[in-house]
Design an enzyme around this catalytic site. Structure first.
Site, PDB file in Angstrom:
ATOM      1  N   LYS A 199      10.250  14.059 -32.825  1.00 23.15           N
ATOM      2  CA  LYS A 199       9.921  14.073 -31.403  1.00 23.15           C
ATOM      3  C   LYS A 199      11.003  14.864 -30.685  1.00 23.15           C
ATOM      4  CE  LYS A 199       7.281  12.679 -29.484  1.00 23.15           C
ATOM      5  NZ  LYS A 199       6.082  13.284 -28.922  1.00 23.15           N
ATOM      6  N   HIS A 238      -2.567  11.356 -33.811  1.00 32.96           N
ATOM      7  CA  HIS A 238      -1.483  11.019 -32.886  1.00 32.96           C
ATOM      8  C   HIS A 238      -1.259   9.516 -32.851  1.00 32.96           C
ATOM      9  CE1 HIS A 238      -0.622   9.696 -28.656  1.00 32.96           C
ATOM     10  NE2 HIS A 238       0.324  10.603 -28.753  1.00 32.96           N
TER      11      HIS A 238
HETATM   12  O1  GKR Z   1       6.497   7.416 -28.158  1.00 32.66           O
HETATM   13  O2  GKR Z   1       7.848   8.583 -26.945  1.00 32.66           O
HETATM   14  C1  GKR Z   1       6.818   8.468 -27.609  1.00 32.66           C
HETATM   15  C2  GKR Z   1       5.948   9.683 -27.780  1.00 32.66           C
HETATM   16  O3  GKR Z   1       6.431  10.707 -26.975  1.00 32.66           O
HETATM   17  C3  GKR Z   1       4.511   9.365 -27.461  1.00 32.66           C
HETATM   18  O4  GKR Z   1       4.398   8.748 -26.208  1.00 32.66           O
HETATM   19  C4  GKR Z   1       3.619  10.591 -27.493  1.00 32.66           C
HETATM   20  O5  GKR Z   1       2.376  10.293 -26.936  1.00 32.66           O
HETATM   21  O6  GKR Z   1       3.649  10.368 -29.918  1.00 32.66           O
HETATM   22  C5  GKR Z   1       3.280  11.065 -28.854  1.00 32.66           C
HETATM   23  C6  GKR Z   1       3.101  12.541 -29.069  1.00 32.66           C
HETATM   24  O7  GKR Z   1       2.928  12.946 -30.197  1.00 32.66           O
HETATM   25  O8  GKR Z   1       3.077  13.297 -28.104  1.00 32.66           O
HETATM   26 MG    MG Z   2       2.539  14.979 -29.657  1.00 32.89          MG
END
Ligand code: GKR
Ligand code: MG
Length: 428
Positions: free
Chosen positions: A198, A326
């Site tokens: 991420k 996702h």
């Molecule tokens: O859990 O912080 C998180 C992610 O950023 C999530 O909210 C996203 O929706 O996993 C996600 C993504 O792939 O964009």
């Molecule tokens: Mg994403």
């Protein structure tokens, strides 16, 4: 078969301080557990991201569902969509996670109906979705930059004697070495064979350095993905992307919007993936027009359920898009639904995302799911193959009440650490 009752339980689960483009995860992640009960006392389960808005909408959906036959999904969907009116993709919001109400409400109900149908017929959900395209569903290691701590009340040091992944889960990861250490601990514990980081949390060159360090540590046979959640400019995404050609399996949402994604895609020799620019059926014409991505990350919670996700799969195969999946912080009902859907989708050929390793609590009898070499083995148990642990549900509901959170707001959490921090739709 008739639905006679619907129980809606908001829960809070401990979540570590994970960083993303929108800020910082709160000490608890919110989910809502839905239970549909039939006249013959069978129950079906669903799970969606928690928010006050979704909770209210689910309450309002109750009388549209009670009295219905769970096999009549078209009638239930019609009633829900009529009741809530149109809610286009513009309501998705700019955050990394989707904030539409209607698709989440229907998804929760539809999964619970499938669980009921499975229990009534003695068949696993995968069979009701067309049968197994595979018996094992691969998941990928989902890495995050993070501050020290395990989340919840106790924060860091929740378990000072922890070892292996439990210890790594508490540790900070703020540079390439930290990211590699996190990846090793997660892959050792769960057996994952591909890795996603991420991004959108650190300056772009640092995130690129982390990807190169992962490549160095894991070699060319472990597919790598980077997801800056759309906060890079086209120029930045191309500049960083050039260093990542030949390194990434896919580049996920480096920039915002289909047009920009199309520009980056044309400039680079890396497949682009999205769960942000093509997120609903109304987005599909734009996806074709701009050729904004090569791979779509499906998500039954925001594509409007399991059947809608199979419709998306048909689009992907007709228009030459790959399909991945996702995730957001979740417990096992969502994980089971994701796994049954992935097993029933022949063209879902990438390892799916899951936040599951970051969570430690569960609402299921038998506790948490176990990964086998990074995969979940699809069971033959009826429905989703899971049973609700009601004592645990009550405990996590009490945790929801006591933690005082009603919405996910990563910006506010970040401001507790960095005063004045603001989310920016394009930061770098
Ligand atoms: O859990 O912080 C998180 C992610 O950023 C999530 O909210 C996203 O929706 O996993 C996600 C993504 O792939 O964009
Ligand atoms: Mg994403």
């Amino acid at each position: 078969m008739k639905i006679t009752d619907m129980h809606i339980t908001p829960i809070a689960i401990v979540d570590p301080p994970l960083l993303n483009a929108a800020g910082l995860h709160a000490p608890y992640a919110l989910r809502i557990i839905i239970e549909l009960v039939t006249a013959d006392n069978i129950y079906g389960l669903g799970e969606v991201p928690g928010s006050a808005k979704t909770l209210q909408a689910l309450e309002a959906a109750k009388d549209a569902v009670i009295g219905k036959d769970p096999f009549q999904l078209n009638a239930i969907k019609q009633e829900i969509y009529t009741r809530f009116g149109e809610e286009g993709v513009e309501f998705r919001g700019e955050a990394p996670w989707d904030q539409r109400r209607q698709v989440h409400v229907f998804s929760a109900l539809e999964v619970a109906c499938f669980d009921l149908m499975g229990k009534a017929t003695g068949r696993p959900v995968v069979d009701l979705l067309g049968g197994r395209a595979r018996d094992r569903v691969d998941f990928s290691a989902y890495l995050f930059y993070k501050y020290e701590g395990a989340g919840g009340e106790l924060g860091f040091g929740a378990d000072p004697n922890a070892t292996g992944w439990a210890a790594a889960r508490q540790q900070a990861a703020l540079d390439p070495d930290g990211v590699v250490a996190q990846a090793k601990a997660m892959c050792d514990e769960f057996g994952f064979k591909s890795i996603k980081l991420k991004g959108g949390a650190m300056p772009p060159a640092e995130e690129t350095a982390a990807m190169l360090a992962l490549r160095e540590a894991f070699g060319p046979n472990v597919p790598l993905r980077l997801d800056p959640n759309a906060i890079w400019s086209v120029e930045t995404a191309i500049e960083q992307g050039r260093k990542l050609e030949g390194i990434l399996e896919y580049y996920e949402d480096p920039v915002r919007g289909q047009e920009n994604m199309g520009k980056v895609r044309r400039a680079l020799n890396i497949p682009l993936a999205t769960n942000m620019c093509t997120t609903g059926f109304e987005h599909l014409p734009g996806s074709v027009q701009h050729h904004s991505e090569d791979i779509i990350l499906s998500d039954h919670h925001f594509w409007g359920g399991l059947r809608a996700s199979l419709e998306l799969a048909a689009f992907c195969s007709a228009f030459g898009r790959g399909l991945s999946m996702h995730s957001n912080s979740h417990v096992g009902i969502s994980l089971a639904a994701m796994a049954h859907l992935a097993a029933a989708t022949p063209n879902l050929t990438y390892a799916c995302d899951t936040h599951y390793p970051w969570q430690s609590e569960e609402v299921l009898v038998n506790g948490r799911f176990q990964f086998d070499e990074g995969a979940l083995v699809i069971s033959n148990e009826p429905g989703l193959g899971v049973e609700l642990d009601r004592a645990k549900l009550e405990e996590l509901h009490d945790q929801y009440i006591s933690c005082g959170l009603t919405e996910r707001n990563d910006e506010i959490e970040m401001q507790k650490v960095v005063p004045g921090w603001k989310f920016e739709a394009q930061r770098w």
